[in-house]
Design a protein around this motif. Structure first.
Motif: not given
Length: 312
Positions: A24-30, A66, A85, A87, A264, A266
């Motif tokens: 999930q974190l990899q996807q969030r940060h491209n 980003y 984050a 999961h 930044t 949440e």
């Protein structure tokens, strides 16, 4: 192969929730994360679901992580950025505090060229590399971790007694670094850290003893490792003065990072309250006026917490 000691801990291969969180974190940060580090209380306890995981995401660069955004600018201007984050897998939720820093800033923050102890003080403690893009990245990160240890020792040993137990050396060195931040942990946390990982710190002290730039010797006596250092009076006074300056600098930068985290992270205010309560044992209630206008009222709120002894 580096000299960094083995650190045991969880892996994405054995924990599907952790694997899902990292993906999930990899996807969030491209897919710009080249390494992911785990340290802190969850690593020490071995229970990933007790509190928040402390994860450090090391990225190629901020633009890649980003895109063109204010987050990239904030991460560059005052690294690192902090996010939340979580999961959920089969009804269990893994929660984490996620910190993002570039490999360049991580390398620089671990080195002697950085006066502030934020990175090199923090990563002198046991750190598990959960993920590395390849062996070259893993080796570079391990070298940064070793450099963080070396930097802490180079700055701390001259400010500490000339002789003593290595366990006391690490307790006092970590305490110097802790004192440069707004800390909510009870006194004695540095002692806990050094006792938790005695073998880790002994191995590091042995491996770095000849690279500190001053006379530093180790010897075993009665089953305990002792150290001795031969450092000039001037160098000791200079080191003590430097730590005095770091305490002022670090607390100001800690406040600035907390303020940045409001934009930044949440639920940033609730996270701050949770962290303060968790470590101080005292109830912390966020007033409505602070929630409505944090940049205006947060200063007075922090001052009140400081006077109550919630943090130092």
């Amino acid at each position: 192969m580096s000299d960094y000691p083995y650190v045991s801990g969880p892996s994405a291969a054995s924990d599907p929730a952790l694997a899902g969180l990292l993906e999930q974190l990899q996807q969030r940060h491209n897919s710009a994360i080249c390494a992911t580090l785990l340290y802190g209380s969850c690593l020490r306890s071995g229970d990933l679901y007790d509190g928040l995981l402390d994860l450090y995401l090391i990225c190629d660069d901020y633009s890649a992580a980003y895109g063109r955004s204010v987050l990239a600018l904030g991460n560059w201007a005052l690294p690192p950025n902090v996010f939340y984050a979580e999961h959920t897998y089969e009804g269990r939720t893994l929660r984490s505090k996620v910190t993002v820093i570039s490999l360049r800033d991580f390398r620089r923050g671990s080195s002697t060229s950085t006066f502030e102890s934020y990175i090199w003080g923090r990563f002198a403690q046991p750190t598990l590399i959960l993920h590395a893009r390849n062996e070259q990245v893993r080796l570079e990160v391990e070298n940064c971790l070793l450099q963080a240890v070396r930097t802490l020792l180079q700055n701390a040993v001259p400010a500490l007694p000339a002789t003593g137990l290595v366990s006391a050396l690490w307790t006092n060195a970590l305490a110097l670094s802790y004192a440069t931040e707004l800390r909510t942990e009870r006194s004695g946390r540095a002692t806990e850290l050094s006792r938790y990982a005695q073998d880790f710190y002994s191995a590091l002290t042995h491996s770095q003893a000849d690279s500190l730039g001053f006379d530093f010797a180790l010897k075993e006596e009665a089953g305990e490792l002792h150290y001795s250092s031969n450092i000039s009076t001037f160098a000791r006074r200079k080191a003590t003065g430097a730590w005095f300056l770091r305490r002022g600098q670090g607390k100001v930068l800690s406040i600035m990072r907390l303020l940045k985290a409001l934009f930044t992270f949440e639920g940033g205010l609730d996270y701050i309250a949770w962290k303060l309560e968790r470590h101080s044992g005292e109830p912390v209630v966020i007033p409505d006026k602070v929630r409505r206008a944090p940049l205006i009222h947060l200063w007075g709120f922090f001052w009140g917490l400081y006077r109550r002894g919630i943090f130092k």
